[in-house]
Write an enzyme that holds these catalytic residues in place. Sequence first.
Site, PDB file in Angstrom:
ATOM      1  N   TYR A   1      -1.969  -9.850  15.455  1.00 45.52           N
ATOM      2  CA  TYR A   1      -1.945  -8.785  14.437  1.00 45.52           C
ATOM      3  C   TYR A   1      -3.308  -7.883  14.682  1.00 45.52           C
ATOM      4  CZ  TYR A   1      -3.074  -6.379  10.169  1.00 45.52           C
ATOM      5  OH  TYR A   1      -3.322  -5.578   9.400  1.00 45.52           O
TER       6      TYR A   1
ATOM      7  N   ILE B   1       0.755  -0.895  -0.110  1.00 47.48           N
ATOM      8  CA  ILE B   1       0.062   0.014   0.120  1.00 47.48           C
ATOM      9  C   ILE B   1       0.810   1.396   0.060  1.00 47.48           C
ATOM     10  CG2 ILE B   1      -1.965   1.271   1.229  1.00 47.48           C
ATOM     11  CD1 ILE B   1      -2.385  -1.405   2.437  1.00 47.48           C
TER      12      ILE B   1
ATOM     13  N   LYS C   1      -3.595  -3.829  16.092  1.00 42.97           N
ATOM     14  CA  LYS C   1      -4.077  -2.545  15.473  1.00 42.97           C
ATOM     15  C   LYS C   1      -4.938  -2.052  16.614  1.00 42.97           C
ATOM     16  CE  LYS C   1      -1.904  -2.872  11.708  1.00 42.97           C
ATOM     17  NZ  LYS C   1      -1.193  -1.671  11.232  1.00 42.97           N
TER      18      LYS C   1
ATOM     19  N   ASN D   1      12.281  -1.053   6.460  1.00 42.98           N
ATOM     20  CA  ASN D   1      13.653  -1.989   6.738  1.00 42.98           C
ATOM     21  C   ASN D   1      13.625  -2.924   5.740  1.00 42.98           C
ATOM     22  OD1 ASN D   1      11.389  -3.567   7.445  1.00 42.98           O
ATOM     23  ND2 ASN D   1      11.987  -3.664   9.677  1.00 42.98           N
TER      24      ASN D   1
ATOM     25  N   ARG E   1     -11.757 -21.609   7.605  1.00 41.13           N
ATOM     26  CA  ARG E   1     -10.376 -21.446   7.897  1.00 41.13           C
ATOM     27  C   ARG E   1     -10.537 -21.062   9.488  1.00 41.13           C
ATOM     28  NH1 ARG E   1      -6.529 -17.163   4.736  1.00 41.13           N
ATOM     29  NH2 ARG E   1      -8.452 -15.701   5.306  1.00 41.13           N
TER      30      ARG E   1
ATOM     31  N   ASN F   1       6.887  -4.713  16.494  1.00 43.24           N
ATOM     32  CA  ASN F   1       6.842  -3.745  15.256  1.00 43.24           C
ATOM     33  C   ASN F   1       5.835  -2.745  15.450  1.00 43.24           C
ATOM     34  OD1 ASN F   1       8.736  -4.307  13.060  1.00 43.24           O
ATOM     35  ND2 ASN F   1       8.921  -6.185  14.044  1.00 43.24           N
TER      36      ASN F   1
ATOM     37  N   ASP G   1     -11.790 -17.165  10.649  1.00 39.39           N
ATOM     38  CA  ASP G   1     -12.542 -16.194   9.730  1.00 39.39           C
ATOM     39  C   ASP G   1     -14.153 -16.238  10.024  1.00 39.39           C
ATOM     40  OD1 ASP G   1     -10.470 -16.406   8.049  1.00 39.39           O
ATOM     41  OD2 ASP G   1     -11.080 -17.621   6.428  1.00 39.39           O
TER      42      ASP G   1
ATOM     43  N   SER H   1      -7.137  -1.156  10.639  1.00 40.05           N
ATOM     44  CA  SER H   1      -7.631  -2.347   9.782  1.00 40.05           C
ATOM     45  C   SER H   1      -9.087  -2.614  10.391  1.00 40.05           C
ATOM     46  CB  SER H   1      -6.686  -3.507  10.103  1.00 40.05           C
ATOM     47  OG  SER H   1      -7.455  -4.832   9.505  1.00 40.05           O
TER      48      SER H   1
HETATM   49  P1  NAD Z   1       3.430  -4.606   3.439  1.00 43.60           P
HETATM   50  O1  NAD Z   1       4.096  -5.542   4.129  1.00 43.60           O
HETATM   51  O2  NAD Z   1       3.566  -4.598   1.835  1.00 43.60           O
HETATM   52  O3  NAD Z   1       4.128  -3.069   3.858  1.00 43.60           O
HETATM   53  C1  NAD Z   1       4.552  -2.787   5.063  1.00 43.60           C
HETATM   54  C2  NAD Z   1       5.906  -2.336   4.965  1.00 43.60           C
HETATM   55  O4  NAD Z   1       6.744  -1.887   6.077  1.00 43.60           O
HETATM   56  C3  NAD Z   1       6.995  -3.174   4.317  1.00 43.60           C
HETATM   57  O5  NAD Z   1       7.720  -2.730   3.264  1.00 43.60           O
HETATM   58  C4  NAD Z   1       7.840  -3.677   5.409  1.00 43.60           C
HETATM   59  O6  NAD Z   1       9.251  -3.876   4.768  1.00 43.60           O
HETATM   60  C5  NAD Z   1       7.697  -2.517   6.172  1.00 43.60           C
HETATM   61  N1  NAD Z   1       8.237  -2.695   7.740  1.00 43.60           N
HETATM   62  C6  NAD Z   1       7.612  -3.351   8.473  1.00 43.60           C
HETATM   63  N2  NAD Z   1       8.239  -3.517   9.733  1.00 43.60           N
HETATM   64  C7  NAD Z   1       9.043  -2.255   9.710  1.00 43.60           C
HETATM   65  C8  NAD Z   1       9.829  -1.692  10.620  1.00 43.60           C
HETATM   66  N3  NAD Z   1       9.788  -2.066  11.901  1.00 43.60           N
HETATM   67  N4  NAD Z   1      10.647  -0.645  10.237  1.00 43.60           N
HETATM   68  C9  NAD Z   1      10.563  -0.227   8.920  1.00 43.60           C
HETATM   69  N5  NAD Z   1       9.857  -0.743   7.995  1.00 43.60           N
HETATM   70  C10 NAD Z   1       9.107  -1.945   8.245  1.00 43.60           C
HETATM   71  O7  NAD Z   1       2.158  -4.365   3.956  1.00 43.60           O
HETATM   72  P2  NAD Z   1       0.729  -3.409   3.286  1.00 43.60           P
HETATM   73  O8  NAD Z   1      -0.279  -4.439   2.678  1.00 43.60           O
HETATM   74  O9  NAD Z   1       1.324  -2.485   2.310  1.00 43.60           O
HETATM   75  O10 NAD Z   1       0.259  -3.063   4.615  1.00 43.60           O
HETATM   76  C11 NAD Z   1       0.624  -1.663   4.984  1.00 43.60           C
HETATM   77  C12 NAD Z   1      -0.109  -1.355   6.490  1.00 43.60           C
HETATM   78  O11 NAD Z   1      -1.548  -1.512   6.213  1.00 43.60           O
HETATM   79  C13 NAD Z   1       0.238  -2.394   7.521  1.00 43.60           C
HETATM   80  O12 NAD Z   1       0.457  -1.510   8.751  1.00 43.60           O
HETATM   81  C14 NAD Z   1      -0.977  -3.064   7.575  1.00 43.60           C
HETATM   82  O13 NAD Z   1      -1.170  -3.670   8.819  1.00 43.60           O
HETATM   83  C15 NAD Z   1      -2.049  -2.319   7.255  1.00 43.60           C
HETATM   84  N6  NAD Z   1      -3.228  -2.908   6.440  1.00 43.60           N
HETATM   85  C16 NAD Z   1      -2.970  -3.884   5.588  1.00 43.60           C
HETATM   86  C17 NAD Z   1      -4.076  -4.460   5.109  1.00 43.60           C
HETATM   87  C18 NAD Z   1      -3.930  -5.545   4.121  1.00 43.60           C
HETATM   88  O14 NAD Z   1      -4.541  -6.570   3.695  1.00 43.60           O
HETATM   89  N7  NAD Z   1      -2.889  -5.358   3.180  1.00 43.60           N
HETATM   90  C19 NAD Z   1      -5.232  -4.582   5.806  1.00 43.60           C
HETATM   91  C20 NAD Z   1      -5.361  -3.746   6.591  1.00 43.60           C
HETATM   92  C21 NAD Z   1      -4.331  -3.158   7.150  1.00 43.60           C
HETATM   93  N1  UFG Z   2     -10.231 -17.332   1.402  1.00 43.18           N
HETATM   94  C1  UFG Z   2     -10.323 -18.579   0.657  1.00 43.18           C
HETATM   95  N2  UFG Z   2      -9.154 -19.129   0.319  1.00 43.18           N
HETATM   96  C2  UFG Z   2      -8.142 -18.521   0.576  1.00 43.18           C
HETATM   97  C3  UFG Z   2      -7.829 -17.508   0.999  1.00 43.18           C
HETATM   98  C4  UFG Z   2      -8.996 -16.937   1.537  1.00 43.18           C
HETATM   99  O1  UFG Z   2     -11.506 -19.099   0.700  1.00 43.18           O
HETATM  100  O2  UFG Z   2      -6.962 -19.253   0.046  1.00 43.18           O
HETATM  101  C5  UFG Z   2     -11.315 -16.563   2.033  1.00 43.18           C
HETATM  102  C6  UFG Z   2     -11.355 -16.426   3.235  1.00 43.18           C
HETATM  103  O3  UFG Z   2     -11.987 -17.284   4.035  1.00 43.18           O
HETATM  104  C7  UFG Z   2     -12.480 -15.152   3.281  1.00 43.18           C
HETATM  105  C8  UFG Z   2     -11.782 -14.348   1.852  1.00 43.18           C
HETATM  106  O4  UFG Z   2     -11.559 -15.225   1.030  1.00 43.18           O
HETATM  107  O5  UFG Z   2     -13.676 -15.181   3.333  1.00 43.18           O
HETATM  108  C9  UFG Z   2     -10.918 -13.161   2.301  1.00 43.18           C
HETATM  109  O6  UFG Z   2      -9.631 -13.567   2.932  1.00 43.18           O
HETATM  110  P1  UFG Z   2      -8.423 -12.965   2.983  1.00 43.18           P
HETATM  111  O7  UFG Z   2      -7.212 -13.889   3.640  1.00 43.18           O
HETATM  112  O8  UFG Z   2      -7.891 -12.411   1.527  1.00 43.18           O
HETATM  113  O9  UFG Z   2      -8.554 -11.929   3.603  1.00 43.18           O
HETATM  114  P2  UFG Z   2      -9.208 -11.657   5.215  1.00 43.18           P
HETATM  115  O10 UFG Z   2     -10.576 -10.948   5.330  1.00 43.18           O
HETATM  116  O11 UFG Z   2      -9.335 -12.984   6.151  1.00 43.18           O
HETATM  117  O12 UFG Z   2      -8.275 -10.804   6.066  1.00 43.18           O
HETATM  118  C10 UFG Z   2      -8.045  -9.257   5.672  1.00 43.18           C
HETATM  119  C11 UFG Z   2      -6.482  -9.129   6.108  1.00 43.18           C
HETATM  120  C12 UFG Z   2      -6.226  -9.238   7.107  1.00 43.18           C
HETATM  121  C13 UFG Z   2      -7.249  -8.202   7.930  1.00 43.18           C
HETATM  122  C14 UFG Z   2      -8.626  -8.530   7.625  1.00 43.18           C
HETATM  123  C15 UFG Z   2      -9.828  -7.695   8.157  1.00 43.18           C
HETATM  124  O13 UFG Z   2      -5.678 -10.269   5.200  1.00 43.18           O
HETATM  125  O14 UFG Z   2      -5.018  -8.484   7.587  1.00 43.18           O
HETATM  126  O15 UFG Z   2      -8.713  -8.441   6.249  1.00 43.18           O
HETATM  127  O16 UFG Z   2      -9.316  -6.417   7.577  1.00 43.18           O
HETATM  128  F1  UFG Z   2      -6.991  -8.265   9.405  1.00 43.18           F
END
Ligand code: NAD
Ligand code: UFG
Length: 338
Positions: free
Chosen positions: A149, A12, A153, A32, A292, A99, A295, A124
Amino acid sequence: MAILVTGGAGYIGSHTVLTLLERGDDVVVIDNLSNASRTSLDRVAELTGRVPTVYIADVLDRQALKIIFADHNITDVIHFAGLKSVSESINEPLAYYQNNVTGTLVLLDEMQAAGVNRFIFSSSATVYGDPQSVPLSEHSRTGGTTNPYGTSKLMVEQILADFSRAQPDFRITCLRYFNPVGAHPSGRIGEDPNGIPNNLVPYISQVAIGKLETVSVYGNDYPTPDGTGVRDYIHVMDLATGHLAALDCQNKGAAYKVINLGTGVGYSVINLIEAFEKAAQTKINYQFVNRRPGDIAECWSDPSLAYKELGWKAVYTLDEMMRDTWNWQKNNPNGYSI
Ligand code: NAD
Ligand code: UFG
């Protein structure tokens, strides 16, 4: 004047850095590289014709933060850096609290020392736990998280609320993302998970490209229209513009804001597979397996507060999310590795 983006090399973060550079903001990144490749930011530079300043360092490293705040006129911080795997967090809770929670505390402390007081936090929808009803608004009950996790948050949100009460000069926005998917339409930057993906869309795209055999659909007996889990998938470019809107509104309204970033529409696992098949023009093998653990049946947002407070709403359709995911996957079958 510059925006500090922690975790800016990640999924993101890189899309947000690109969007900031495109509109002319100066960007400083600290990452990092624990879950990212430096290539993402090289490609951001190639796409925008502008180069962010990059520090390969940890947000837990106070000295690195002091140098960054001393060397740049930072006005705002967007804090993406953190660990994000639900399953990994169950096995490595200390790493997640260190972290995600301590990292945020150190960052806030150093911001305060440097006199920087505008902060956006990546929260999240996981903070809602198992929802009592959908859609989820910011007033919906939070808590009941089932993994470190999600708890990390929620803890950071609580810390930020307390900190805001004590430091009314700080402007803080917690953005609760629903399910980020998609990639930049150029196909040059996107999501590059390590190993076998845990999340649905990266898994489907690796089946489509032939790296994985079959999608396991976790449960077809949920109380949803087709029995599979329903989520609010949001294009990562919409999330990026959501952050710009939050930056622009940071001085308006309450000093501490919590805002959902979602589309307001829920799609099932089967909806996703079918949309991906259309985008990739290929059949996706799937099989139903057990639910899972951890879920939930349904999770989708009421996104109206984001429109009211930030003037922002998501614009990408599900077909566009799948099109851009597939474009990224087929042009980069091994992600950022060659
Ligand atoms: P990502 O892992 O691609 O990005 C996180 C980045 O932070 C990475 O580049 C990693 O190298 C860096 N990082 C981790 N720990 C660090 C530290 N201690 N110091 C410096 N850098 C560090 O993840 P993303 O999907 O881009 O998510 C970004 C943020 O959004 C995260 O905080 C994640 O929890 C939150 N978020 C993500 C999702 C999702 O499904 N992708 C959903 C809700 C919230
Ligand atoms: N699913 C499958 N097969 C897979 C993976 C997922 O059927 O191989 C299903 C899950 O059961 C769920 C949906 O697809 O119904 C989405 O699953 P994801 O793992 O893609 O996402 P989640 O909603 O479980 O989790 C995501 C982020 C988490 C965050 C959460 C709530 O990965 O970090 O949304 O915001 F915490």
